[in-house]
Design a protein around this motif. Structure first.
Motif, PDB file in Angstrom:
ATOM      1  N   PRO A 148       0.801  -1.230   0.000  1.00 29.24           N
ATOM      2  CA  PRO A 148       0.000   0.000   0.000  1.00 29.24           C
ATOM      3  C   PRO A 148       0.829   1.273   0.000  1.00 29.24           C
ATOM      4  CG  PRO A 148      -0.061  -1.078   2.160  1.00 29.24           C
ATOM      5  CD  PRO A 148       0.594  -2.028   1.220  1.00 29.24           C
ATOM      6  N   LEU A 149       2.107   1.184   0.401  1.00 25.90           N
ATOM      7  CA  LEU A 149       2.939   2.380   0.539  1.00 25.90           C
ATOM      8  C   LEU A 149       3.986   2.513  -0.559  1.00 25.90           C
ATOM      9  CD1 LEU A 149       3.536   2.384   4.404  1.00 25.90           C
ATOM     10  CD2 LEU A 149       1.790   3.574   3.092  1.00 25.90           C
ATOM     11  N   PHE A 344      -0.712   8.420  11.185  1.00 25.01           N
ATOM     12  CA  PHE A 344      -1.427   7.234  10.731  1.00 25.01           C
ATOM     13  C   PHE A 344      -0.901   5.967  11.408  1.00 25.01           C
ATOM     14  CE2 PHE A 344      -2.414   3.638   8.070  1.00 25.01           C
ATOM     15  CZ  PHE A 344      -3.713   3.891   7.655  1.00 25.01           C
ATOM     16  N   GLY A 345      -1.831   5.197  11.986  1.00 32.50           N
ATOM     17  CA  GLY A 345      -1.497   3.909  12.568  1.00 32.50           C
ATOM     18  C   GLY A 345      -0.982   3.973  13.995  1.00 32.50           C
ATOM     19  N   GLU A 437       3.913   7.097   8.470  1.00 34.31           N
ATOM     20  CA  GLU A 437       2.943   6.279   9.193  1.00 34.31           C
ATOM     21  C   GLU A 437       3.665   5.239  10.016  1.00 34.31           C
ATOM     22  OE1 GLU A 437       1.275   2.497   7.024  1.00 34.31           O
ATOM     23  OE2 GLU A 437       0.408   4.273   6.103  1.00 34.31           O
ATOM     24  N   THR A 478      -2.065  -4.819   3.660  1.00 34.75           N
ATOM     25  CA  THR A 478      -3.478  -4.454   3.661  1.00 34.75           C
ATOM     26  C   THR A 478      -3.663  -3.098   2.995  1.00 34.75           C
ATOM     27  OG1 THR A 478      -3.939  -5.734   5.667  1.00 34.75           O
ATOM     28  CG2 THR A 478      -5.480  -3.967   5.115  1.00 34.75           C
ATOM     29  N   LEU A 479      -4.404  -3.075   1.900  1.00 33.23           N
ATOM     30  CA  LEU A 479      -4.611  -1.838   1.148  1.00 33.23           C
ATOM     31  C   LEU A 479      -5.694  -0.959   1.759  1.00 33.23           C
ATOM     32  CD1 LEU A 479      -4.389  -3.377  -2.421  1.00 33.23           C
ATOM     33  CD2 LEU A 479      -2.680  -1.944  -1.320  1.00 33.23           C
ATOM     34  N   ASP A 480      -6.628  -1.553   2.506  1.00 39.59           N
ATOM     35  CA  ASP A 480      -7.687  -0.780   3.152  1.00 39.59           C
ATOM     36  C   ASP A 480      -7.091   0.010   4.323  1.00 39.59           C
ATOM     37  OD1 ASP A 480      -9.817  -0.605   5.476  1.00 39.59           O
ATOM     38  OD2 ASP A 480     -10.962  -0.782   3.617  1.00 39.59           O
ATOM     39  N   ASP A 481      -7.164   1.340   4.264  1.00 41.45           N
ATOM     40  CA  ASP A 481      -6.510   2.189   5.251  1.00 41.45           C
ATOM     41  C   ASP A 481      -7.020   1.954   6.667  1.00 41.45           C
ATOM     42  OD1 ASP A 481      -4.929   3.297   3.343  1.00 41.45           O
ATOM     43  OD2 ASP A 481      -5.997   5.202   3.198  1.00 41.45           O
ATOM     44  N   ALA A 482      -8.332   1.839   6.826  1.00 45.37           N
ATOM     45  CA  ALA A 482      -8.899   1.672   8.167  1.00 45.37           C
ATOM     46  C   ALA A 482      -8.440   0.364   8.795  1.00 45.37           C
ATOM     47  CB  ALA A 482     -10.425   1.727   8.103  1.00 45.37           C
ATOM     48  N   ARG A 484      -5.731  -1.337   7.937  1.00 43.57           N
ATOM     49  CA  ARG A 484      -4.294  -1.277   8.159  1.00 43.57           C
ATOM     50  C   ARG A 484      -3.966  -0.506   9.438  1.00 43.57           C
ATOM     51  NH1 ARG A 484      -3.020   0.939   3.887  1.00 43.57           N
ATOM     52  NH2 ARG A 484      -2.024   2.934   4.375  1.00 43.57           N
ATOM     53  N   ALA A 485      -4.669   0.586   9.686  1.00 44.97           N
ATOM     54  CA  ALA A 485      -4.441   1.368  10.902  1.00 44.97           C
ATOM     55  C   ALA A 485      -4.693   0.528  12.152  1.00 44.97           C
ATOM     56  CB  ALA A 485      -5.322   2.610  10.905  1.00 44.97           C
TER      57      ALA A 485
END
Length: 537
Positions: A148-149, A344-345, A437, A478-482, A484-485
């Motif tokens: 994702p990054l 983030f995270g 992050e 994990t591409l889904d931000d929520a 992944r956090a």
């Protein structure tokens, strides 16, 4: 083209009308880069120097927001495929055109770099299953695991020119040497200037370790021309001489003056300063794997650092507030996790790491070390702000709970290679998040190293937690931000609970400069000539 020509004329006119001093810039560095090679060591001073000479596909601004660099745009297919559209009309400083071939060569070089320190930058490319160039200005990266990054990671990777080596058709075929038929570039070739060929705003004029780095404006740079015809980067590792040099007019800008000395320039109209909070966490990494650790001596012959109670006692013994106030002069924040809260995270409300020497002594007794043991803390003395003083303070705190502690502080040129060889028992570290992050620290330091070297590249203390490994491996793919956090927060809790990494504080970057300049402070603490501009008349 007409608009670009007009821009060039206007820039040239503004440079001609600027005062003579605006053509030259002298910067005193708090920490000297160890090489010009952009892939030698993933170290802030090295990365900052490289950014002058070598562009990356994606660039980060002073707040670590992403912007187009050598790539005009990028997109992900929602899975493992990233497509980058490259900038056209860009040339390297030797006149060769920039194409996708140069990017593929650069990716290969990170995996064929025999003179690098540790696995610097191979952790990025180790996840590449394939890299293709449908045309000269399109790049397609397929990863083994979702990343994702990807744009964030590539923002730190300086792009080299394939023209610096003998080669046939360049392809991302690492077992077949990627088409390179001659020797791969080594660090010495960059340091002597022969391989320092980039597309950045400056060119290397000379690099003399311990003396000065001289840069000159790259006339063929694709972006706006910089105001400085020449830049001298001078290593001055002691804060006193840096400030004295600024006051005497020997330097135009200095990095990290001691916060306690800012009073000498705050009311002086000849100077200005800026303080910028950074993402750099200072911490200690403990050897928690070996039964006998090289710089630990206990009566029972064991390694006490393997006991979580001892590690917690060590953390409880440290007064972080006092270190921030007395040693960092308030230009820092106590750290209770590995990235500042709110990014983030991170944990939204991390529990404060308390100072409680009485509780620390009780834990030491429970662990069977009421009489303590002997320990050496290893640290740099020329890399981070007050690094050796911080370590001395921690040594005193640990001694007060029965751990007879000494300090071995050394120059970073010696320290980092030794740390990479796992020669220390407790090692000082400083990590600035290159991605902005929580994954930055959590994927690099605590994981059990994987075969692709994309995780755990700096796990010098042998930390191993199967549950953490499972969570962090899920988080970084994990591409889904929520989601992944949430996973990153869970991973952070596990590492903090084990105590194999003891966070101390977050540094702030400080810059002082002549009043006829403006300096933009950066969260990544990069000292860039591009951040310095003359004040308009």
């Amino acid at each position: 083209m007409r608009h670009r020509a007009l821009l060039t004329i206007l820039l040239g006119a503004s440079l001609l009308s600027a005062p003579a001093w605006a053509q030259s810039l002298r910067i005193a560095l708090a920490s000297e880069p160890t090489a010009v090679d952009p892939h030698y060591h993933d170290l802030t001073p090295n990365n900052a120097l490289a950014a002058h000479i070598f562009d990356s596909l994606v660039r980060q601004d002073e707040m670590q927001k992403l912007h187009p660099g050598l790539a005009k745009s990028w997109e992900n297919d929602g899975k493992n495929r990233w497509t980058f559209k490259l900038r056209e009309g860009v040339t390297f400083s030797n006149g060769k055109p920039f194409t996708a071939e140069d990017v593929i060569f650069t990716f290969c070089r990170t995996l064929k770099n025999e003179t690098k320190v540790s696995d610097s930058f191979a952790d990025i490319t180790g996840n590449f299953a394939s890299v293709e160039a449908p045309d000269a200005h399109t790049l397609v990266i397929n990863t083994s695991n979702p990343e994702p990054l990807m744009p964030n990671l590539l923002s730190a990777l300086g792009i080299l020119s394939a023209s610096t080596v003998e080669h046939g058709a360049i392809s991302y075929d690492v077992p077949k040497n990627c088409g390179v038929t001659g020797p791969w570039p080594t660090v010495n070739g960059f340091n002597d200037g022969s391989l320092a060929i980039g597309t950045g705003p400056y060119k290397l004029k000379s690099y003399v370790r311990g003396s000065a780095i001289e840069l000159e404006r790259n006339a063929s740079y694709w972006g706006p021309a910089e105001p400085w015809a020449t830049v001298r980067l001078l290593p001055v590792t002691n804060a006193g001489p840096r400030l004295a040099g600024l006051l005497a007019g020997d330097y135009d800008v200095i990095e990290n003056p001691a916060a306690r000395d800012l009073g000498r320039i705050k009311d002086d109209k000849r100077f200005g300063h800026v303080i910028t909070p950074s993402t750099r966490v200072m911490y200690f990494q403990l050897d928690v794997a070996r039964d006998q650790s090289p710089f630990v001596k206990s009566e029972d012959g064991k390694n006490p650092l393997k006991d979580a109670r001892v590690r917690k006692a060590m953390s409880l013994a440290i007064d972080r507030d006092a270190i921030v106030k007395r040693i960092m002069d308030g230009a820092a924040e106590p750290a209770y996790q590995f990235l500042p809260t709110g990014m983030f995270g991170t944990l939204p409300n991390p529990p404060k790491l308390a100072y409680d020497p009485a509780a620390a002594k009780k834990l030491m007794a429970e662990a069977g070390y009421a009489k303590g043991f002997q320990l050496t803390l290893s640290a740099t003395n020329d890399r981070y702000i007050n690094d050796s003083q911080i370590t001395q303070a921690v040594a005193q705190y640990l001694t007060q709970i029965g751990i007879k502690t000494e300090v071995d502080a050394m120059t970073r040129a010696i320290y980092f290679p030794r740390r990479a060889k796992k020669e220390f028992s407790v090692a000082l570290g400083g990590w600035g998040s290159g991605t902005g992050e929580a994954a930055s620290f959590l994927r690099q330091w605590p994981p059990t190293p994987n075969d692709a070297k994309t995780l755990g590249g700096s796990n010098y203390g042998g930390y191993k937690n199967d549950e953490f490994d499972k969570v962090i491996r899920a988080a970084v793919t994990t591409l889904d931000d929520a989601k992944r956090a949430e996973l990153l927060q869970e991973a952070a809790k596990l590492v903090l609970a084990d105590g194999a990494f003891i966070p101390l504080h977050f540094e702030s970057g400080i810059w002082a400069f002549k009043s006829n300049l403006t300096v933009t402070g950066r969260a990544d603490q990069y000292m860039l000539a591009m951040s310095v501009k003359p004040v308009a008349n």
